[in-house]
Design a protein around this motif. Sequence first.
Motif, PDB file in Angstrom:
ATOM      1  N   LYS A  61      42.477  32.892  47.214  1.00 39.68           N
ATOM      2  CA  LYS A  61      43.044  34.330  47.438  1.00 39.68           C
ATOM      3  C   LYS A  61      43.689  34.724  46.349  1.00 39.68           C
ATOM      4  CE  LYS A  61      44.201  32.815  52.045  1.00 39.68           C
ATOM      5  NZ  LYS A  61      45.447  32.723  53.117  1.00 39.68           N
ATOM      6  N   TYR A  62      43.140  36.220  46.151  1.00 42.64           N
ATOM      7  CA  TYR A  62      43.649  36.751  44.945  1.00 42.64           C
ATOM      8  C   TYR A  62      44.738  38.180  45.357  1.00 42.64           C
ATOM      9  CZ  TYR A  62      40.410  33.708  42.516  1.00 42.64           C
ATOM     10  OH  TYR A  62      39.735  32.562  41.894  1.00 42.64           O
ATOM     11  N   VAL A  63      45.540  38.194  44.607  1.00 42.84           N
ATOM     12  CA  VAL A  63      46.414  39.416  44.833  1.00 42.84           C
ATOM     13  C   VAL A  63      46.363  40.508  43.763  1.00 42.84           C
ATOM     14  CG1 VAL A  63      48.651  39.756  45.199  1.00 42.84           C
ATOM     15  CG2 VAL A  63      48.168  37.559  45.589  1.00 42.84           C
ATOM     16  N   PHE A  64      46.237  41.509  44.419  1.00 46.91           N
ATOM     17  CA  PHE A  64      46.261  42.717  43.669  1.00 46.91           C
ATOM     18  C   PHE A  64      47.389  43.880  43.905  1.00 46.91           C
ATOM     19  CE2 PHE A  64      41.994  40.926  43.901  1.00 46.91           C
ATOM     20  CZ  PHE A  64      41.663  40.861  42.310  1.00 46.91           C
ATOM     21  N   GLU A  65      47.744  44.776  42.747  1.00 40.33           N
ATOM     22  CA  GLU A  65      48.427  46.028  43.353  1.00 40.33           C
ATOM     23  C   GLU A  65      47.281  46.860  43.520  1.00 40.33           C
ATOM     24  OE1 GLU A  65      51.329  47.468  40.662  1.00 40.33           O
ATOM     25  OE2 GLU A  65      51.252  49.407  41.535  1.00 40.33           O
ATOM     26  N   GLU A  88      38.484  38.424  53.674  1.00 40.52           N
ATOM     27  CA  GLU A  88      39.314  39.002  54.548  1.00 40.52           C
ATOM     28  C   GLU A  88      40.238  39.651  53.335  1.00 40.52           C
ATOM     29  OE1 GLU A  88      41.712  36.021  56.196  1.00 40.52           O
ATOM     30  OE2 GLU A  88      43.185  37.191  57.469  1.00 40.52           O
ATOM     31  N   VAL A  89      41.070  40.649  53.956  1.00 41.31           N
ATOM     32  CA  VAL A  89      41.803  41.328  53.195  1.00 41.31           C
ATOM     33  C   VAL A  89      43.407  41.635  53.821  1.00 41.31           C
ATOM     34  CG1 VAL A  89      42.556  43.448  51.917  1.00 41.31           C
ATOM     35  CG2 VAL A  89      40.220  42.925  51.912  1.00 41.31           C
ATOM     36  N   LEU A  91      48.023  53.551  46.946  1.00 43.67           N
ATOM     37  CA  LEU A  91      48.867  53.221  48.160  1.00 43.67           C
ATOM     38  C   LEU A  91      47.992  53.653  49.401  1.00 43.67           C
ATOM     39  CD1 LEU A  91      52.809  54.741  47.327  1.00 43.67           C
ATOM     40  CD2 LEU A  91      51.952  52.773  48.814  1.00 43.67           C
ATOM     41  N   GLY A  92      47.194  54.560  49.044  1.00 44.50           N
ATOM     42  CA  GLY A  92      46.490  55.232  50.350  1.00 44.50           C
ATOM     43  C   GLY A  92      45.289  54.196  50.612  1.00 44.50           C
ATOM     44  N   ALA A  93      44.803  53.241  49.764  1.00 43.72           N
ATOM     45  CA  ALA A  93      43.548  52.426  50.170  1.00 43.72           C
ATOM     46  C   ALA A  93      43.704  51.553  51.244  1.00 43.72           C
ATOM     47  CB  ALA A  93      43.358  51.747  49.046  1.00 43.72           C
ATOM     48  N   ASN A  94      42.593  51.671  52.148  1.00 42.50           N
ATOM     49  CA  ASN A  94      42.790  50.717  53.282  1.00 42.50           C
ATOM     50  C   ASN A  94      41.980  49.545  53.156  1.00 42.50           C
ATOM     51  OD1 ASN A  94      40.063  51.357  53.510  1.00 42.50           O
ATOM     52  ND2 ASN A  94      40.342  53.056  55.234  1.00 42.50           N
ATOM     53  N   LYS A  95      41.997  48.544  53.990  1.00 43.33           N
ATOM     54  CA  LYS A  95      41.181  47.402  53.585  1.00 43.33           C
ATOM     55  C   LYS A  95      40.007  47.310  53.213  1.00 43.33           C
ATOM     56  CE  LYS A  95      44.673  44.651  56.316  1.00 43.33           C
ATOM     57  NZ  LYS A  95      45.161  43.597  57.458  1.00 43.33           N
ATOM     58  N   PRO A  96      39.031  48.139  54.229  1.00 47.99           N
ATOM     59  CA  PRO A  96      37.599  48.046  53.683  1.00 47.99           C
ATOM     60  C   PRO A  96      37.306  48.624  52.394  1.00 47.99           C
ATOM     61  CG  PRO A  96      37.932  49.114  55.998  1.00 47.99           C
ATOM     62  CD  PRO A  96      39.204  48.882  55.325  1.00 47.99           C
ATOM     63  N   GLN A  97      38.035  49.546  51.938  1.00 46.80           N
ATOM     64  CA  GLN A  97      38.171  49.923  50.758  1.00 46.80           C
ATOM     65  C   GLN A  97      38.377  49.087  49.638  1.00 46.80           C
ATOM     66  OE1 GLN A  97      40.781  53.316  50.953  1.00 46.80           O
ATOM     67  NE2 GLN A  97      38.995  54.926  51.172  1.00 46.80           N
ATOM     68  N   ILE A  98      39.308  48.409  49.869  1.00 44.36           N
ATOM     69  CA  ILE A  98      39.887  47.286  48.971  1.00 44.36           C
ATOM     70  C   ILE A  98      38.848  46.223  48.622  1.00 44.36           C
ATOM     71  CG2 ILE A  98      41.469  45.278  48.544  1.00 44.36           C
ATOM     72  CD1 ILE A  98      43.465  47.321  50.001  1.00 44.36           C
ATOM     73  N   ALA A  99      38.220  45.905  49.867  1.00 41.72           N
ATOM     74  CA  ALA A  99      37.091  45.011  50.256  1.00 41.72           C
ATOM     75  C   ALA A  99      35.849  45.329  49.118  1.00 41.72           C
ATOM     76  CB  ALA A  99      36.502  44.476  51.216  1.00 41.72           C
ATOM     77  N   THR A 100      35.607  46.476  49.448  1.00 42.95           N
ATOM     78  CA  THR A 100      34.427  47.081  48.520  1.00 42.95           C
ATOM     79  C   THR A 100      34.843  46.905  47.122  1.00 42.95           C
ATOM     80  OG1 THR A 100      34.306  48.619  50.337  1.00 42.95           O
ATOM     81  CG2 THR A 100      32.668  48.753  48.622  1.00 42.95           C
ATOM     82  N   ALA A 101      36.039  47.607  46.879  1.00 47.25           N
ATOM     83  CA  ALA A 101      36.311  47.668  45.313  1.00 47.25           C
ATOM     84  C   ALA A 101      36.190  46.224  44.602  1.00 47.25           C
ATOM     85  CB  ALA A 101      37.625  48.253  45.245  1.00 47.25           C
ATOM     86  N   VAL A 102      36.771  45.349  45.460  1.00 53.32           N
ATOM     87  CA  VAL A 102      36.830  43.846  44.831  1.00 53.32           C
ATOM     88  C   VAL A 102      35.436  43.261  44.732  1.00 53.32           C
ATOM     89  CG1 VAL A 102      37.417  41.413  45.217  1.00 53.32           C
ATOM     90  CG2 VAL A 102      39.084  43.327  45.601  1.00 53.32           C
ATOM     91  N   GLU A 103      34.717  43.560  45.528  1.00 53.66           N
ATOM     92  CA  GLU A 103      33.319  43.106  45.484  1.00 53.66           C
ATOM     93  C   GLU A 103      32.367  43.774  44.420  1.00 53.66           C
ATOM     94  OE1 GLU A 103      31.550  43.716  49.625  1.00 53.66           O
ATOM     95  OE2 GLU A 103      32.395  41.567  50.247  1.00 53.66           O
TER      96      GLU A 103
END
Lengths: 469, 98
Positions: free
Chosen positions: B28-32, B56-57, B35-47
């Motif tokens: 599990k990796y932790v990021f800042e 999972e996010v 503020l407006g980003a949602n989980k799917p967006q975060i997942a895509t960005a990380v991938e």
Amino acid sequence: MALEIEVEPERLEASMDKAVRRLSQRVRIPGFRPGKAPRHVIERTLGRSALVQEALEQLLPDVYSETIAAESIDAIGQPSFELKSMEPLVVAATVPVRPTIDLKEYTALRAPKPEAAVAEEQVEAALTNLRRRYATLDPVDRPLQWGDTVRADVTVSVDGQAEPHVEEGAEFAVLEGTTISLPGFLDHLIGLERGGPYEIAYELSADFVSDELAGKAAHYTVTIHEVKQEELPPFDDDFAKSLGEDFETAAAVRERIEQNVQAQAEAQAVTAYQEEVLDLLLATAEIDYPEVLVDNEVARMIDQESNHASHTQEGLDKWLQQVGRTEDEVRETLRPRADLAVRRALVLNELAQREGITVGEDEIETEVDRMVEQWFAPQTADQNDDQREMIRGMIANEESRASMRHQLLTTATLGRLTEITAQDEAGDGDAPRPRGTRRRRGRAVDGANSDDAVEEAAEAAPEAEEKTE
Amino acid sequence: MPKAIHPYEVLRRPLVTEKSTMLSAVGKYVFEVALGANKPQIATAVEMAFNVHVVEVNTMHVRGKTKRTGTSRGTQASWKKAIVTLQPGEQIQVFEGI
């Protein structure tokens, strides 16, 4: 001696792990409590080189001492390290090793032992010195000559000096070769009669020790109150009796003086011979020794000459300023002497070992006893035991015992060496007089009626009382 | 409808702390994150950013604390923390470039 040490990577790795643990206790990294940061985090923050350095600090001494032990190297100083390469880790260590000394065929060394010759003049000079001690000063009415004593008012000023220096009723002996006030002053006094004031002006020589005064003109105003001639007592039986010893005749005094002069000349001859022989041994021996020994000796000498001022940087700077030289200059001038001292010490040490010369506890004990006795010598022997014990305690501490041992060992070794070299030559090896054990001379006291007076008179010329600016 | 944020703008910085280091041991990796980003967006960005697969996010708002120096007071910025779980066996060299 240069060593090349290669450290296995695993070993470096292990050492680095330890270094990380040590470092992490000290370093604050945001997000981690001290000591909790993992290795890669620390490595990123501090940089790998810092880690390596920390690791080496611990690793090198270990590796070094292992190598020293494995190769049985006799190191006598701290090593200096230099990094040769990182992958694999190779370190070049330079370490001072115990000097190797090859005395060669020292048993075959021969040198003629000089006879201590005493010239008649030396005895005469000693006698005169003794008589001078009891001389009377009689005022005379004639021009001043060398050897007279004069009482005068002296005012002196040197160009560029604000205040003239005034001395009234000064009494001083005008002896050839001595200096009163400024160099050259006495020469100008010769031939002057009682009276004055005389004006004396002359230039100081350009190589005068003090730069401030060199080459300047000196002005003297001198009023001579009295010229006194030294009247030596006649050397006869009465004089002999007046010495207060059990001398009955002048001949007896003369004999004693002769003995003293002879003994002194012999002691000098022995010392000179020892030195000569030691140099001979030095010339034959092959010595290999690290420079650090000389450096240490130089440091010791500086320490001695500066009266331990060099213990602090501040004191050292001050002292250097006084002698007006830089530290490097001082070191450079001392180096040859230090080098010689080191080589002598090394050779003597080796010789003592080869000859199996040792100094036992009992010998030191004897030496201590002797010194205690010496302490009480002037006040006769009726001192109580408590005081004796006290003095004993003062003398016989660890430090002075060690230096006594050293002294005795040196004496014994030199004695052995002279025995070797003097073989088959004239006179087979008198026991040399121990060095540096001569009785301390006190300041001469007027009218001192003792054997000392005779002995001292035998020792070279009297020290002239110096009157300085 | 969440505001569109370009994937490159989603991830602000990896969060390197004692806790996050421990989490990274279990994938599990932790990021800042923005503020407006949602989980799917975060997942895509990380991938996209790390070439891994996100399982999972979890996200949370970290509220800025009120800080005082003497009489003046101020607030630290609020931000959004995201804990991203990767497929077992996958890794991110999070600490690169710090």
